[in-house]
Motif scaffolding. Structure first.
Motif, PDB file in Angstrom:
ATOM      1  N   ILE A   1     -47.128  28.625 -15.967  1.00 36.57           N
ATOM      2  CA  ILE A   1     -46.001  27.966 -16.636  1.00 36.57           C
ATOM      3  C   ILE A   1     -45.235  28.997 -17.167  1.00 36.57           C
ATOM      4  N   CYS A   2     -44.044  29.062 -16.766  1.00 37.80           N
ATOM      5  CA  CYS A   2     -43.155  30.142 -17.173  1.00 37.80           C
ATOM      6  C   CYS A   2     -42.344  29.469 -18.379  1.00 37.80           C
ATOM      7  N   GLY A   3     -41.811  30.536 -19.027  1.00 38.88           N
ATOM      8  CA  GLY A   3     -41.074  30.207 -20.144  1.00 38.88           C
ATOM      9  C   GLY A   3     -39.935  29.381 -19.921  1.00 38.88           C
ATOM     10  N   SER A   4     -39.130  29.633 -18.832  1.00 39.20           N
ATOM     11  CA  SER A   4     -38.064  28.926 -18.412  1.00 39.20           C
ATOM     12  C   SER A   4     -38.508  27.565 -18.077  1.00 39.20           C
ATOM     13  N   ASP A   5     -39.772  27.239 -17.555  1.00 40.45           N
ATOM     14  CA  ASP A   5     -40.093  25.693 -17.598  1.00 40.45           C
ATOM     15  C   ASP A   5     -40.135  25.029 -18.927  1.00 40.45           C
ATOM     16  N   LEU A   6     -40.733  25.685 -19.757  1.00 35.85           N
ATOM     17  CA  LEU A   6     -40.880  25.105 -21.218  1.00 35.85           C
ATOM     18  C   LEU A   6     -39.560  24.812 -21.744  1.00 35.85           C
ATOM     19  N   HIS A   7     -38.591  25.752 -21.702  1.00 37.50           N
ATOM     20  CA  HIS A   7     -37.340  25.486 -22.241  1.00 37.50           C
ATOM     21  C   HIS A   7     -36.567  24.509 -21.492  1.00 37.50           C
ATOM     22  N   ALA A   8     -36.852  24.161 -20.321  1.00 34.07           N
ATOM     23  CA  ALA A   8     -36.068  23.364 -19.513  1.00 34.07           C
ATOM     24  C   ALA A   8     -36.760  21.774 -19.688  1.00 34.07           C
ATOM     25  N   VAL A   9     -37.747  21.594 -20.190  1.00 34.66           N
ATOM     26  CA  VAL A   9     -38.120  20.271 -20.573  1.00 34.66           C
ATOM     27  C   VAL A   9     -37.249  19.599 -21.593  1.00 34.66           C
ATOM     28  N   HIS A  10     -37.156  20.609 -22.624  1.00 33.57           N
ATOM     29  CA  HIS A  10     -35.987  19.978 -23.787  1.00 33.57           C
ATOM     30  C   HIS A  10     -34.441  20.295 -23.476  1.00 33.57           C
TER      31      HIS A  10
ATOM     32  N   GLY B   1     -42.204  24.590 -11.494  1.00 40.05           N
ATOM     33  CA  GLY B   1     -43.449  25.454 -11.084  1.00 40.05           C
ATOM     34  C   GLY B   1     -43.181  26.307  -9.930  1.00 40.05           C
ATOM     35  N   HIS B   2     -42.870  27.611 -10.262  1.00 43.14           N
ATOM     36  CA  HIS B   2     -42.352  28.559  -9.382  1.00 43.14           C
ATOM     37  C   HIS B   2     -43.277  29.807  -9.257  1.00 43.14           C
ATOM     38  N   GLU B   3     -44.312  29.789  -9.956  1.00 40.57           N
ATOM     39  CA  GLU B   3     -45.422  30.991 -10.168  1.00 40.57           C
ATOM     40  C   GLU B   3     -46.657  30.307  -9.762  1.00 40.57           C
ATOM     41  N   PHE B   4     -46.987  30.542  -8.109  1.00 41.86           N
ATOM     42  CA  PHE B   4     -47.960  29.855  -7.661  1.00 41.86           C
ATOM     43  C   PHE B   4     -48.643  30.427  -6.610  1.00 41.86           C
TER      44      PHE B   4
ATOM     45  N   ALA C   1     -44.374  23.886  -7.723  1.00 41.75           N
ATOM     46  CA  ALA C   1     -45.767  23.644  -7.332  1.00 41.75           C
ATOM     47  C   ALA C   1     -46.626  22.919  -8.537  1.00 41.75           C
ATOM     48  N   PHE C   2     -45.925  22.415  -9.418  1.00 41.47           N
ATOM     49  CA  PHE C   2     -46.650  21.292 -10.317  1.00 41.47           C
ATOM     50  C   PHE C   2     -46.830  20.113  -9.559  1.00 41.47           C
ATOM     51  N   ALA C   3     -46.605  20.002  -8.149  1.00 44.37           N
ATOM     52  CA  ALA C   3     -47.025  18.920  -7.350  1.00 44.37           C
ATOM     53  C   ALA C   3     -48.265  19.245  -6.514  1.00 44.37           C
ATOM     54  N   GLU C   4     -48.716  18.421  -5.893  1.00 44.39           N
ATOM     55  CA  GLU C   4     -50.316  18.614  -5.075  1.00 44.39           C
ATOM     56  C   GLU C   4     -49.717  19.565  -3.849  1.00 44.39           C
TER      57      GLU C   4
ATOM     58  N   ALA D   1     -53.306  35.689  -8.111  1.00 43.20           N
ATOM     59  CA  ALA D   1     -52.090  35.764  -7.034  1.00 43.20           C
ATOM     60  C   ALA D   1     -51.033  35.016  -7.549  1.00 43.20           C
ATOM     61  N   ALA D   2     -51.474  34.000  -8.352  1.00 39.37           N
ATOM     62  CA  ALA D   2     -50.280  33.341  -9.043  1.00 39.37           C
ATOM     63  C   ALA D   2     -49.207  34.102  -9.957  1.00 39.37           C
ATOM     64  N   LEU D   3     -49.686  35.316 -10.248  1.00 37.91           N
ATOM     65  CA  LEU D   3     -49.069  35.873 -11.272  1.00 37.91           C
ATOM     66  C   LEU D   3     -48.066  36.867 -10.418  1.00 37.91           C
ATOM     67  N   THR D   4     -47.939  36.865  -9.347  1.00 38.79           N
ATOM     68  CA  THR D   4     -47.289  37.647  -8.515  1.00 38.79           C
ATOM     69  C   THR D   4     -45.752  37.846  -8.729  1.00 38.79           C
ATOM     70  N   GLU D   5     -45.410  36.405  -9.088  1.00 47.44           N
ATOM     71  CA  GLU D   5     -43.940  36.343  -9.318  1.00 47.44           C
ATOM     72  C   GLU D   5     -43.508  36.953 -10.633  1.00 47.44           C
ATOM     73  N   PRO D   6     -44.082  36.803 -11.634  1.00 49.51           N
ATOM     74  CA  PRO D   6     -43.713  37.308 -12.928  1.00 49.51           C
ATOM     75  C   PRO D   6     -44.002  38.915 -12.919  1.00 49.51           C
ATOM     76  N   LEU D   7     -45.011  39.318 -12.260  1.00 50.89           N
ATOM     77  CA  LEU D   7     -45.381  40.813 -12.272  1.00 50.89           C
ATOM     78  C   LEU D   7     -44.063  41.246 -11.267  1.00 50.89           C
ATOM     79  N   ALA D   8     -43.580  40.692 -10.354  1.00 46.89           N
ATOM     80  CA  ALA D   8     -42.542  41.125  -9.328  1.00 46.89           C
ATOM     81  C   ALA D   8     -41.551  41.278 -10.385  1.00 46.89           C
ATOM     82  N   VAL D   9     -41.040  40.460 -11.248  1.00 47.98           N
ATOM     83  CA  VAL D   9     -40.017  40.530 -12.206  1.00 47.98           C
ATOM     84  C   VAL D   9     -39.892  41.999 -12.813  1.00 47.98           C
TER      85      VAL D   9
END
Length: 223
Positions: A35-44, A71-74, A119-122, A143-151
């Motif tokens: 769950i990225c901070g951008s996901d949390l921000h986008a909810v509201h 969901g983009h960290e998967f 990726a918040f989908a099945e 492995a799902a941490l690959t994207e934030p670690l890449a940043v």
């Protein structure tokens, strides 16, 4: 299939159309997703996120009136291949990916597009050319941490850092911690980490920060 859907300023579990791969794409089963901070921000504040993206030159690929699956960290498991793929990854292979897909408007960010669900989908559609296989022994959650670690790795890679550089990391959330890890791997130091949260400061120290401070001289926020 089931997915966590943003519908207006709320999240709910809903049925969405099945994932169907197009040319050069595969369909995969979601195994783990951060769950990225951008996901949390986008909810509201999705309208604000869209406005900032357009001002930064992003394509208009997101309609806030439609359901959004983020969901983009998967980490995901390959299920099937679409037309025109090289079939480099057999079904059952665990993969991670740069969270982009190529559509009629060019590259679109998976999870922030109404054409490419996150990726918040099945199951999820991914571009075969952007996949990396997960090594044996690495958990799907790690492995799902690959994207934030890449940043964080990219931020350090583009920084002008020399042998005598001193690194200051302001904010020790997931990306700040990823920056600390990348700095440590390159032998850059000393690393100064600043955050108001004692938990985050402790984690920064565990990951290699040399000096950990509350605010580096900045006034603490009023509560």
């Amino acid at each position: 299939m089931k997915a966590v859907v943003r519908r207006g300023p709320q999240l709910l579990i809903a049925d969405v159309p099945d994932a169907v791969p197009g040319a050069g794409q595969i369909v995969a089963k979601t195994l783990a997703c951060g769950i990225c901070g951008s996901d949390l921000h986008a909810v509201h504040h999705l309208d604000h996120s869209i406005e900032m993206g357009l001002r930064s030159g992003a394509a208009d690929t997101l309609d806030p009136a439609q359901d959004l699956v983020m969901g983009h960290e998967f980490c995901a498991e390959v299920l099937d291949h679409g037309p025109g793929t090289e079939r480099r990854f057999k079904p059952g292979t665990r993969v991670v990916s740069t969270p982009f897909a190529f559509g009629p408007l060019g590259p679109e960010l998976i999870g922030f597009s109404t054409r490419y669900r996150g990726a918040f989908a099945e199951r999820i559609v991914l571009t075969e050319a952007l996949l990396l296989e997960v090594p044996n022994g690495l958990s799907s959650e790690a492995a799902a941490l690959t994207e934030p670690l890449a940043v964080g790795t990219h931020a350090v890679a583009v920084g002008v850092l020399g042998e005598r550089s001193v690194a200051l990391v302001v904010g020790c959330g997931p990306i700040g911690l990823a920056v600390i890890v990348a700095l440590k791997r390159r032998g850059i130091g000393p690393i100064i980490a600043a955050d108001f949260s004692p938990t985050r400061r402790a984690r920064a120290e565990q990951l290699g920060a040399d000096i950990v401070d509350l605010n580096c001289g900045c006034p603490a926020p009023k509560v």
